[in-house]
Motif scaffolding. Structure first.
Motif, PDB file in Angstrom:
ATOM      1  N   ALA A 107      -7.309   0.580  52.551  1.00  9.78           N
ATOM      2  CA  ALA A 107      -7.404  -0.392  51.323  1.00  9.78           C
ATOM      3  C   ALA A 107      -6.650  -1.547  51.855  1.00  9.78           C
ATOM      4  CB  ALA A 107      -6.486   0.401  50.237  1.00  9.78           C
ATOM      5  N   THR A 108      -5.796  -1.767  52.800  1.00  6.05           N
ATOM      6  CA  THR A 108      -5.372  -2.859  53.163  1.00  6.05           C
ATOM      7  C   THR A 108      -5.926  -3.617  54.216  1.00  6.05           C
ATOM      8  OG1 THR A 108      -2.852  -1.634  53.228  1.00  6.05           O
ATOM      9  CG2 THR A 108      -2.983  -3.635  54.434  1.00  6.05           C
ATOM     10  N   LEU A 109      -6.838  -2.930  54.891  1.00  4.83           N
ATOM     11  CA  LEU A 109      -7.832  -3.577  55.863  1.00  4.83           C
ATOM     12  C   LEU A 109      -8.941  -4.081  55.016  1.00  4.83           C
ATOM     13  CD1 LEU A 109      -7.955  -0.758  58.685  1.00  4.83           C
ATOM     14  CD2 LEU A 109      -7.029  -3.204  58.973  1.00  4.83           C
ATOM     15  N   PHE A 110      -9.501  -3.308  54.010  1.00  5.64           N
ATOM     16  CA  PHE A 110     -10.416  -4.105  53.200  1.00  5.64           C
ATOM     17  C   PHE A 110      -9.906  -5.218  52.647  1.00  5.64           C
ATOM     18  CE2 PHE A 110     -12.539   0.207  52.608  1.00  5.64           C
ATOM     19  CZ  PHE A 110     -13.860  -0.155  53.146  1.00  5.64           C
ATOM     20  N   ASP A 111      -8.614  -5.360  52.121  1.00  8.85           N
ATOM     21  CA  ASP A 111      -8.056  -6.563  51.485  1.00  8.85           C
ATOM     22  C   ASP A 111      -7.731  -7.517  52.626  1.00  8.85           C
ATOM     23  OD1 ASP A 111      -6.598  -8.029  49.862  1.00  8.85           O
ATOM     24  OD2 ASP A 111      -4.969  -6.726  49.542  1.00  8.85           O
ATOM     25  N   TRP A 112      -7.242  -7.316  53.802  1.00  8.51           N
ATOM     26  CA  TRP A 112      -7.289  -8.212  54.944  1.00  8.51           C
ATOM     27  C   TRP A 112      -8.769  -8.868  55.364  1.00  8.51           C
ATOM     28  CZ3 TRP A 112      -4.000  -5.692  59.277  1.00  8.51           C
ATOM     29  CH2 TRP A 112      -2.387  -5.901  59.038  1.00  8.51           C
ATOM     30  N   MET A 113      -9.709  -8.165  55.457  1.00  6.06           N
ATOM     31  CA  MET A 113     -10.796  -8.479  55.855  1.00  6.06           C
ATOM     32  C   MET A 113     -11.804  -9.196  54.787  1.00  6.06           C
ATOM     33  SD  MET A 113     -11.303  -5.049  58.355  1.00  6.06           S
ATOM     34  CE  MET A 113     -12.698  -5.549  59.089  1.00  6.06           C
ATOM     35  N   GLY A 114     -11.454  -9.227  53.530  1.00  8.32           N
ATOM     36  CA  GLY A 114     -12.210  -9.713  52.537  1.00  8.32           C
ATOM     37  C   GLY A 114     -13.481  -8.836  52.154  1.00  8.32           C
ATOM     38  N   LEU A 115     -13.334  -7.555  52.395  1.00 10.97           N
ATOM     39  CA  LEU A 115     -14.566  -6.723  52.290  1.00 10.97           C
ATOM     40  C   LEU A 115     -14.379  -5.903  51.025  1.00 10.97           C
ATOM     41  CD1 LEU A 115     -14.680  -5.159  55.912  1.00 10.97           C
ATOM     42  CD2 LEU A 115     -16.041  -7.162  54.777  1.00 10.97           C
ATOM     43  N   VAL A 116     -15.476  -5.582  50.381  1.00  9.92           N
ATOM     44  CA  VAL A 116     -15.583  -4.664  49.192  1.00  9.92           C
ATOM     45  C   VAL A 116     -16.205  -3.311  49.449  1.00  9.92           C
ATOM     46  CG1 VAL A 116     -16.564  -4.460  47.044  1.00  9.92           C
ATOM     47  CG2 VAL A 116     -15.864  -6.508  47.818  1.00  9.92           C
ATOM     48  N   PRO A 117     -15.486  -2.147  49.366  1.00 14.26           N
ATOM     49  CA  PRO A 117     -16.039  -0.935  49.674  1.00 14.26           C
ATOM     50  C   PRO A 117     -17.333  -0.553  48.822  1.00 14.26           C
ATOM     51  CG  PRO A 117     -14.008  -0.726  48.424  1.00 14.26           C
ATOM     52  CD  PRO A 117     -14.190  -2.133  48.634  1.00 14.26           C
ATOM     53  N   ASP A 118     -18.229   0.263  49.586  1.00 18.83           N
ATOM     54  CA  ASP A 118     -19.511   0.574  48.772  1.00 18.83           C
ATOM     55  C   ASP A 118     -19.247   1.734  47.839  1.00 18.83           C
ATOM     56  OD1 ASP A 118     -19.187   2.410  50.800  1.00 18.83           O
ATOM     57  OD2 ASP A 118     -21.348   2.082  51.411  1.00 18.83           O
ATOM     58  N   LYS A 119     -17.991   2.481  47.994  1.00 20.52           N
ATOM     59  CA  LYS A 119     -17.674   3.637  47.121  1.00 20.52           C
ATOM     60  C   LYS A 119     -16.122   3.215  46.595  1.00 20.52           C
ATOM     61  CE  LYS A 119     -20.716   7.129  48.978  1.00 20.52           C
ATOM     62  NZ  LYS A 119     -20.891   8.425  49.350  1.00 20.52           N
ATOM     63  N   PRO A 120     -15.950   4.281  45.500  1.00 22.72           N
ATOM     64  CA  PRO A 120     -14.365   3.914  45.198  1.00 22.72           C
ATOM     65  C   PRO A 120     -13.397   4.607  46.173  1.00 22.72           C
ATOM     66  CG  PRO A 120     -15.917   4.696  43.474  1.00 22.72           C
ATOM     67  CD  PRO A 120     -16.629   4.864  44.668  1.00 22.72           C
ATOM     68  N   ILE A 121     -12.279   3.911  46.304  1.00 21.25           N
ATOM     69  CA  ILE A 121     -11.431   4.226  47.373  1.00 21.25           C
ATOM     70  C   ILE A 121     -10.172   4.691  46.739  1.00 21.25           C
ATOM     71  CG2 ILE A 121     -12.556   2.987  49.023  1.00 21.25           C
ATOM     72  CD1 ILE A 121     -10.244   1.061  49.160  1.00 21.25           C
ATOM     73  N   ASP A 122      -9.398   5.568  47.423  1.00 22.48           N
ATOM     74  CA  ASP A 122      -8.193   5.991  47.116  1.00 22.48           C
ATOM     75  C   ASP A 122      -6.963   4.942  47.725  1.00 22.48           C
ATOM     76  OD1 ASP A 122      -8.891   8.363  45.494  1.00 22.48           O
ATOM     77  OD2 ASP A 122      -9.597   8.899  47.374  1.00 22.48           O
ATOM     78  N   GLY A 123      -5.566   5.200  47.475  1.00 22.05           N
ATOM     79  CA  GLY A 123      -4.716   4.408  48.037  1.00 22.05           C
ATOM     80  C   GLY A 123      -4.700   3.107  47.423  1.00 22.05           C
ATOM     81  N   GLN A 124      -3.754   2.333  47.818  1.00 24.49           N
ATOM     82  CA  GLN A 124      -3.645   0.965  47.523  1.00 24.49           C
ATOM     83  C   GLN A 124      -3.061  -0.072  48.691  1.00 24.49           C
ATOM     84  OE1 GLN A 124       0.111  -0.069  45.321  1.00 24.49           O
ATOM     85  NE2 GLN A 124       0.249   2.276  44.876  1.00 24.49           N
ATOM     86  N   SER A 125      -3.606  -1.237  48.642  1.00 23.72           N
ATOM     87  CA  SER A 125      -3.351  -2.082  49.806  1.00 23.72           C
ATOM     88  C   SER A 125      -1.652  -2.450  49.986  1.00 23.72           C
ATOM     89  CB  SER A 125      -3.977  -3.510  49.253  1.00 23.72           C
ATOM     90  OG  SER A 125      -3.719  -4.374  50.179  1.00 23.72           O
ATOM     91  N   LEU A 126      -1.565  -2.399  51.148  1.00 26.73           N
ATOM     92  CA  LEU A 126       0.002  -2.802  51.505  1.00 26.73           C
ATOM     93  C   LEU A 126      -0.021  -4.370  51.620  1.00 26.73           C
ATOM     94  CD1 LEU A 126       0.337   0.242  53.988  1.00 26.73           C
ATOM     95  CD2 LEU A 126       1.056   0.136  51.767  1.00 26.73           C
ATOM     96  N   ALA A 127      -0.924  -5.064  51.804  1.00 26.46           N
ATOM     97  CA  ALA A 127      -1.025  -6.481  52.145  1.00 26.46           C
ATOM     98  C   ALA A 127       0.337  -7.025  51.336  1.00 26.46           C
ATOM     99  CB  ALA A 127      -2.332  -7.094  51.917  1.00 26.46           C
ATOM    100  N   GLY A 128       0.282  -6.856  50.182  1.00 23.90           N
ATOM    101  CA  GLY A 128       1.657  -7.477  49.288  1.00 23.90           C
ATOM    102  C   GLY A 128       3.013  -7.245  49.777  1.00 23.90           C
ATOM    103  N   LEU A 129       3.042  -5.888  50.362  1.00 23.65           N
ATOM    104  CA  LEU A 129       4.294  -5.695  50.977  1.00 23.65           C
ATOM    105  C   LEU A 129       4.420  -6.153  52.248  1.00 23.65           C
ATOM    106  CD1 LEU A 129       4.701  -1.456  50.529  1.00 23.65           C
ATOM    107  CD2 LEU A 129       6.156  -3.291  49.460  1.00 23.65           C
ATOM    108  N   ILE A 130       3.502  -6.359  52.858  1.00 25.35           N
ATOM    109  CA  ILE A 130       3.462  -6.901  54.208  1.00 25.35           C
ATOM    110  C   ILE A 130       3.876  -8.504  54.196  1.00 25.35           C
ATOM    111  CG2 ILE A 130       2.183  -7.704  56.431  1.00 25.35           C
ATOM    112  CD1 ILE A 130       0.638  -4.750  55.856  1.00 25.35           C
ATOM    113  N   ASP A 131       3.034  -9.317  53.141  1.00 24.48           N
ATOM    114  CA  ASP A 131       3.410 -10.697  53.145  1.00 24.48           C
ATOM    115  C   ASP A 131       4.543 -11.066  52.187  1.00 24.48           C
ATOM    116  OD1 ASP A 131       2.012 -10.658  50.617  1.00 24.48           O
ATOM    117  OD2 ASP A 131       0.260 -11.555  51.710  1.00 24.48           O
ATOM    118  N   GLY A 132       4.944  -9.958  51.442  1.00 23.48           N
ATOM    119  CA  GLY A 132       6.026 -10.391  50.474  1.00 23.48           C
ATOM    120  C   GLY A 132       5.515 -11.005  49.145  1.00 23.48           C
ATOM    121  N   SER A 133       4.093 -10.947  49.016  1.00 17.79           N
ATOM    122  CA  SER A 133       3.642 -11.197  47.640  1.00 17.79           C
ATOM    123  C   SER A 133       3.584 -10.308  46.595  1.00 17.79           C
ATOM    124  CB  SER A 133       2.118 -11.833  47.936  1.00 17.79           C
ATOM    125  OG  SER A 133       1.366 -10.757  48.490  1.00 17.79           O
TER     126      SER A 133
END
Length: 489
Positions: free
Chosen positions: A364-390
């Protein structure tokens, strides 16, 4: 996070924002507790340096303590009950031969959206998997063709029978557990993967588009086999063994008493054997530290490091005598569940996150970082906000773990780990498990029948049920029925 029927970012958007380059360093059965940055016994200066520039997730948990299911979750972002990949593939007694081709996951999404994808090393999800998903550069790869018949451990059985008879292999070692390899680092399979990874890095440094590189190592998967100087780097006589080393298994599931593979029969292992195995494991960790240093040095020489996003992780851990167990099977001890996880965003302040996160959150974080949209529903949640503090992390501080199958044997295990406790639901056994992780970090005392912990157990079962329902796991219905029958809901 779910994104069904979504479209990829437009070419105009891609032109405005340069997509980040990403390097994934994936290790096989790499425990969380050996590195010097964690206070472990192995000096790991290169991994320590990466940790100092990364977000450290010190409570990261695998989805499954088994290679194929955890890797399927990593590359698809989906639990095994969604993908159907919930067991090892192409091995003795396994039901499965591959991850379904329509599970394109991260590699296919990257390839279709302008990324050059390179995959080096172990895949363990079936024939030509990276190529099917768009990888243009695939090297040091052992799964080019489907196996005509599953791997069957006849040689291992013969070896273990020799050990039981008091025999040993060359050099007085037991090669199903530990071995000093001939040659050197430069002649090892580890170095082969490093060299192929370096080649890809040098190639993409000459190109304009973004890249996704995966370098996937077999090390330090058991048996622990390393060349010199790593084989002799740690003195078995001075190694400190953990408190739960060879701890008696009291009130634990019956499945832990069975050798699911020949090498799980450890009755012949002496104290010296266990110490040698651990010493060779530590040597393997030191060797992969060199591998990490070599790859990062190449990225720096190629001018790619400063803005490179890096993920370093293990797919799961491994047992080296804790609870008298070796390798892995369908249980949920911390030595198997917990994984190292470093995520480097070059624009984020390095720090340590001391809450549970899951391997399922990495894609989920990698899709977020790379600006990609998965072609199927995914589980989990992006850690990008925890990483950059946002942003923070939604949900309770716990982690879900599953062990549905183990090489053709069904277990259906589900576990929930919190800061204080771990509850393990074993639907294939009459006995569940409850551990107090504060008082008993080695998980040696099962409190499942303790009247004093009845309220804790009820709360954890309810919490596990909620997590299973949120993941749309079919096992939730069976757990709910158990709770209704036992009157603990």
């Amino acid at each position: 996070m779910a994104a069904a029927d979504a479209t990829a970012p437009s070419s105009t958007a891609k032109a405005k924002v340069r997509k980040p380059n990403v390097l994934i360093l994936l290790f096989d059965d790499l425990r969380f507790d050996s590195f010097s940055y964690r206070g472990g016994p192995v000096p790991t200066p290169n991994i320590d340096a990466l940790a100092a520039q990364s977000t450290r997730f010190d409570l990261a948990i695998s989805t499954t303590g088994l290679c194929s299911p955890s890797r399927a979750a990593l590359f698809t972002g989906r639990w095994g009950h969604r993908t159907g990949l919930d067991d090892n593939v192409e091995l003795w007694h396994s039901r499965l031969s591959k991850l379904s081709d329509d599970e394109g996951g991260l590699l296919r999404a990257a390839s279709r959206n302008g990324y050059r994808v390179g995959y080096v090393g172990k895949w363990h999800l079936g024939e030509r998997g990276p190529q099917i998903r768009g990888a243009e550069y695939v090297e040091a790869f052992e799964e080019e063709e489907a196996a005509r018949k599953p791997y069957t451990p006849r040689d291992s059985l013969a070896a273990v029978r020799r050990y039981q008879a008091g025999e040993r292999d060359a050099g007085g070692e037991k090669h199903q557990y530990y071995e000093t390899l001939a040659g050197s680092y430069e002649t090892s399979f580890t170095a082969e993967k490093v060299h192929k990874g370096q080649q890809f890095i040098r190639e993409v440094a000459k190109e304009d588009g973004p890249f996704l590189a995966v370098v996937s190592f077999q090390q330090p998967h058991p048996p622990y086999r390393v060349p010199e100087p790593y084989a002799s780097m740690f003195d078995p006589d001075t190694i400190k063994l953990p408190a739960n080393h060879l701890a008696p298994r009291v009130a634990t599931p019956l499945s832990q008493e069975y050798p699911w593979w020949p090498w799980h029969d450890v009755g012949h292992m002496t104290d010296r054997d266990w110490r040698e195995a651990r010493a060779k494991y530590y040597g393997a960790v030191a060797m992969i530290d060199r591998a990490v240093g070599d790859l990062i040095r190449t990225a720096k020489e190629a001018g790619l490091y400063d803005d490179l996003h890096i993920v370093l992780l293990g797919d799961q851990g491994s047992m080296i005598g804790e609870h008298g167990l070796y390798d892995k099977s369908a249980y949920a001890y911390d030595e198997l569940m917990r994984i190292p996880l470093l995520m480097r965003d070059p624009d984020a302040r390095p720090h340590v996150v001391e809450r549970h996160v899951s391997l399922i959150d990495i894609p989920a974080t990698l899709f977020d970082w790379m600006g990609l949209v998965p072609d199927k529903p995914i589980d989990g949640q992006s850690l990008a906000g925890l990483i950059d503090g946002s942003a923070g992390y939604k949900g309770p501080d716990d982690a879900l773990y599953a062990y549905e199958w183990y090489n053709g044997a069904w277990f259906g295990l589900r576990a929930l780990r919190t800061r204080d406790h771990k509850y393990v639901w074993n639907p294939g056994d009459a006995l569940d498990e409850l551990y107090d992780l504060k008082a008993d970090p080695g998980e040696t005392l099962n409190l499942i029948d303790s009247p004093r912990h009845a309220a804790t157990l009820a709360g954890l079962r309810q919490r596990l049920l909620e997590r299973l329902r949120a993941a749309e796991d079919p096992a939730a219905a069976n757990l709910a029925a158990l709770m209704d029958r036992s009157g603990k809901r």
